[in-house]
Design a protein around this motif. Structure first.
Motif, PDB file in Angstrom:
ATOM      1  N   TYR A 231      32.329  47.592  -2.230  1.00 26.77           N
ATOM      2  CA  TYR A 231      31.199  48.245  -2.908  1.00 26.77           C
ATOM      3  C   TYR A 231      31.061  49.690  -2.447  1.00 26.77           C
ATOM      4  O   TYR A 231      30.853  50.610  -3.252  1.00 26.77           O
ATOM      5  N   ARG A 232      31.193  49.923  -1.146  1.00 25.42           N
ATOM      6  CA  ARG A 232      31.051  51.274  -0.597  1.00 25.42           C
ATOM      7  C   ARG A 232      32.158  52.206  -1.084  1.00 25.42           C
ATOM      8  O   ARG A 232      31.957  53.426  -1.136  1.00 25.42           O
ATOM      9  N   ARG A 233      33.304  51.647  -1.427  1.00 21.33           N
ATOM     10  CA  ARG A 233      34.419  52.492  -1.877  1.00 21.33           C
ATOM     11  C   ARG A 233      34.262  52.959  -3.321  1.00 21.33           C
ATOM     12  O   ARG A 233      34.963  53.865  -3.768  1.00 21.33           O
ATOM     13  N   LEU A 234      33.376  52.339  -4.065  1.00 18.10           N
ATOM     14  CA  LEU A 234      33.223  52.673  -5.479  1.00 18.10           C
ATOM     15  C   LEU A 234      32.490  53.994  -5.663  1.00 18.10           C
ATOM     16  O   LEU A 234      31.627  54.359  -4.858  1.00 18.10           O
ATOM     17  N   PRO A 235      32.783  54.716  -6.755  1.00 17.98           N
ATOM     18  CA  PRO A 235      31.980  55.885  -7.097  1.00 17.98           C
ATOM     19  C   PRO A 235      30.529  55.465  -7.338  1.00 17.98           C
ATOM     20  O   PRO A 235      30.258  54.353  -7.796  1.00 17.98           O
ATOM     21  N   ALA A 236      29.606  56.354  -7.042  1.00 15.34           N
ATOM     22  CA  ALA A 236      28.183  56.038  -7.166  1.00 15.34           C
ATOM     23  C   ALA A 236      27.823  55.577  -8.564  1.00 15.34           C
ATOM     24  O   ALA A 236      26.997  54.672  -8.745  1.00 15.34           O
TER      25      ALA A 236
ATOM     26  N   CYS B 143      28.577  51.898  -8.945  1.00 15.31           N
ATOM     27  CA  CYS B 143      27.623  51.097  -8.178  1.00 15.31           C
ATOM     28  C   CYS B 143      26.298  50.993  -8.918  1.00 15.31           C
ATOM     29  O   CYS B 143      25.699  49.911  -9.007  1.00 15.31           O
ATOM     30  N   GLU B 144      25.846  52.112  -9.446  1.00 15.43           N
ATOM     31  CA  GLU B 144      24.582  52.118 -10.177  1.00 15.43           C
ATOM     32  C   GLU B 144      24.659  51.251 -11.421  1.00 15.43           C
ATOM     33  O   GLU B 144      23.700  50.534 -11.764  1.00 15.43           O
ATOM     34  N   ALA B 145      25.802  51.287 -12.123  1.00 12.46           N
ATOM     35  CA  ALA B 145      25.965  50.457 -13.318  1.00 12.46           C
ATOM     36  C   ALA B 145      25.955  48.978 -12.964  1.00 12.46           C
ATOM     37  O   ALA B 145      25.330  48.157 -13.650  1.00 12.46           O
ATOM     38  N   LEU B 146      26.643  48.615 -11.880  1.00 15.01           N
ATOM     39  CA  LEU B 146      26.645  47.216 -11.435  1.00 15.01           C
ATOM     40  C   LEU B 146      25.237  46.758 -11.076  1.00 15.01           C
ATOM     41  O   LEU B 146      24.808  45.661 -11.471  1.00 15.01           O
TER      42      LEU B 146
ATOM     43  N   LEU C  51      36.135  46.819  -8.044  1.00 15.46           N
ATOM     44  CA  LEU C  51      34.981  46.616  -8.914  1.00 15.46           C
ATOM     45  C   LEU C  51      34.599  45.137  -8.965  1.00 15.46           C
ATOM     46  O   LEU C  51      33.414  44.783  -8.949  1.00 15.46           O
ATOM     47  N   VAL C  52      35.595  44.263  -9.015  1.00 19.40           N
ATOM     48  CA  VAL C  52      35.335  42.818  -9.004  1.00 19.40           C
ATOM     49  C   VAL C  52      34.728  42.392  -7.672  1.00 19.40           C
ATOM     50  O   VAL C  52      33.756  41.630  -7.621  1.00 19.40           O
TER      51      VAL C  52
ATOM     52  N   HIS D 196      29.704  41.242  -4.261  1.00 20.98           N
ATOM     53  CA  HIS D 196      28.714  41.675  -3.271  1.00 20.98           C
ATOM     54  C   HIS D 196      27.330  41.791  -3.900  1.00 20.98           C
ATOM     55  O   HIS D 196      26.348  41.267  -3.365  1.00 20.98           O
ATOM     56  N   VAL D 197      27.258  42.449  -5.050  1.00 28.40           N
ATOM     57  CA  VAL D 197      25.976  42.660  -5.723  1.00 28.40           C
ATOM     58  C   VAL D 197      25.360  41.329  -6.161  1.00 28.40           C
ATOM     59  O   VAL D 197      24.138  41.132  -6.081  1.00 28.40           O
TER      60      VAL D 197
END
Length: 430
Positions: A77-82, A85-88, A171-172, A177-178
């Motif tokens: 999750y931390r590696r994803l672009p912001a 993360c916001e979309a998820l 992303l998966v 995590h989310v």
């Protein structure tokens, strides 16, 4: 893409041919799956490591190398672009809020003689989630399967996802995590289903397996049903659009593409009473298709199982929709709320010109795991209720036993079951 009209003498036969899909089990697939299930049941983790090396090209010393804990999911999750993360997070919140409305409480009532009857609703203890891996990576499936389970109160969620050649999709994993997945195992195929169903030294047996997969995964889920529960054995994706001719034809063409791009056997159908509009949609399809990255798959799907159908009116369109019982149904009309009560069979109904099916796939809120292959006639979308079970509560007072005992005794003697009758009679006062 074929053109049909309901005024044709052989329309029903043509519609039946269009809807026909071979759902029979493949004996070769079933045999291969049976061997894998038996092997995993016998050898457990060792078999999982061997199959992962064979099918996914991932060499692991043990299952520890194929296990991801909560810290690993958070790191993804931390590696994803912001933005992602916001979309998820936004999608997860909408899915969670919708499914919270589905929670079913326990209930009971007391009769005049003191007998209490009711129902205890409790969550499953442990659920296994199958998520496709490699090129077919669907973080939305993680949200749609895991969040209803969490809302239901499931104690533990284990996820399996293959990682061909060791390719892990952040992303998966971030979606896991989310959504609150407890642990992820980077295995797939029938062997992953077997591990969830039977348990191994590393993977605890689950109570139910949900999530999509290929024909081997589907065959494995079918085979282990009864040992564990399953959500469904899904067929190809489907979309049916009813349009009154007032929606931009490019929008409708792209809506049809949105399901056709899944695979060559997906089904996309448009019903409209305006022949001229059907022609405009056909022109949009021809113009837009060459620019689509998955144009070959879309073209094959539309040619194999797609159709533009002219109907007499919207009432006839609704009747045909009920015959098809589609996975996704778009009511792209001026007054969708007037037409909706005429629809009896559909997995999800998208209302109005702006409700594209794609919104339901990702973030509208309702679940995108839907019945296919006409099973919407008797099946429902995945929901919180799929992760809860119900136990009947029966407290019988002494006074209640006098009434119920006599009824039960009479019926038991009628069925020729004297021990049943005697069991009820023992509790009678006279």
């Amino acid at each position: 893409m074929r053109r049909l009209t309901t005024t044709q003498a052989d329309f029903q036969a043509q519609l039946d041919a269009l809807l026909a899909f071979e759902t029979a089990q493949n004996p070769e697939v079933d045999a291969a799956v049976a061997r894998i299930l038996a092997d995993v049941k016998q050898r457990g983790d060792e078999a999982l490591v061997d199959y992962t090396a064979c099918f996914d090209g991932v060499a692991a010393a043990s299952m520890a190398d194929l296990t991801l804990d909560g810290e690993a999911l958070e790191a993804a999750y931390r590696r994803l672009p912001a933005e992602r993360c916001e979309a998820l997070e936004a999608a997860a919140e909408r899915v969670r809020r919708y499914h919270e409305k589905q929670l079913q409480p326990s209930w009971q009532y007391c009769e005049d003689d003191g007998t209490v009857l009711g129902q205890a609703v409790t969550p499953l203890d442990r659920v296994g989630l199958y998520v496709p891996g490699g090129k077919a990576s669907y973080p939305s499936s993680v949200l749609m399967n895991a969040i209803p389970a969490k809302v239901a109160g499931v104690g533990e969620i284990a996820m399996v996802v293959p990682t061909p050649r060791g390719e892990r999709n952040d992303l998966v994993l971030a979606a896991a995590h989310v959504a609150g997945v407890d642990r992820v195992y980077t295995i797939g195929g029938a062997q992953a289903v077997a591990a969830l169903a039977y348990g191994t030294a590393t993977i605890a047996q689950v109570d139910k397996i949900t999530g999509p997969g290929n024909q081997y995964v589907a065959a494995a889920k079918r085979a282990v049903f009864g040992v564990v529960g399953i959500d469904m054995v899904a067929g190809p994706s489907e979309i049916l659009v009813i349009c009154d001719g007032g929606t931009d034809p490019d929008w409708i063409a792209m809506d049809l593409f949105s399901q056709a791009e899944h695979d060559e056997i997906a089904q996309s159908i448009l019903l409209c009473p305006d022949a001229g509009y059907l022609g405009r949609v056909a022109a949009s399809i021809e113009r837009l298709l060459p620019a689509m990255p998955r144009r070959d798959i879309i073209a094959a799907s539309l040619a194999n199982r797609g159709a533009l159908i002219e109907v007499r009116d919207l009432d006839e369109a609704a009747a045909i929709a009920n015959r098809i019982a589609p996975e996704h149904l778009e009511l792209s009309v001026a007054e969708p709320w007037a037409l909706q009560p005429k629809i009896r069979h559909a997995g999800a109904i998208f209302m109005g010109r702006f409700a594209s099916e794609a919104l339901g796939d990702y973030c509208a809120g309702p679940n995108h795991v839907l019945p296919t292959s006409r099973t919407a006639r008797f099946a429902s979308p995945l929901g919180v209720y799929d992760f809860q079970k119900r136990s009947s509560l029966i407290y019988v007072s002494e006074a209640g036993a006098q009434t119920l005992g006599r009824i039960a005794s009479t019926l038991a003697h009628g069925e020729g079951l004297p021990a049943h009758a005697r069991s009820a009679e023992y509790r009678l006062n006279d």
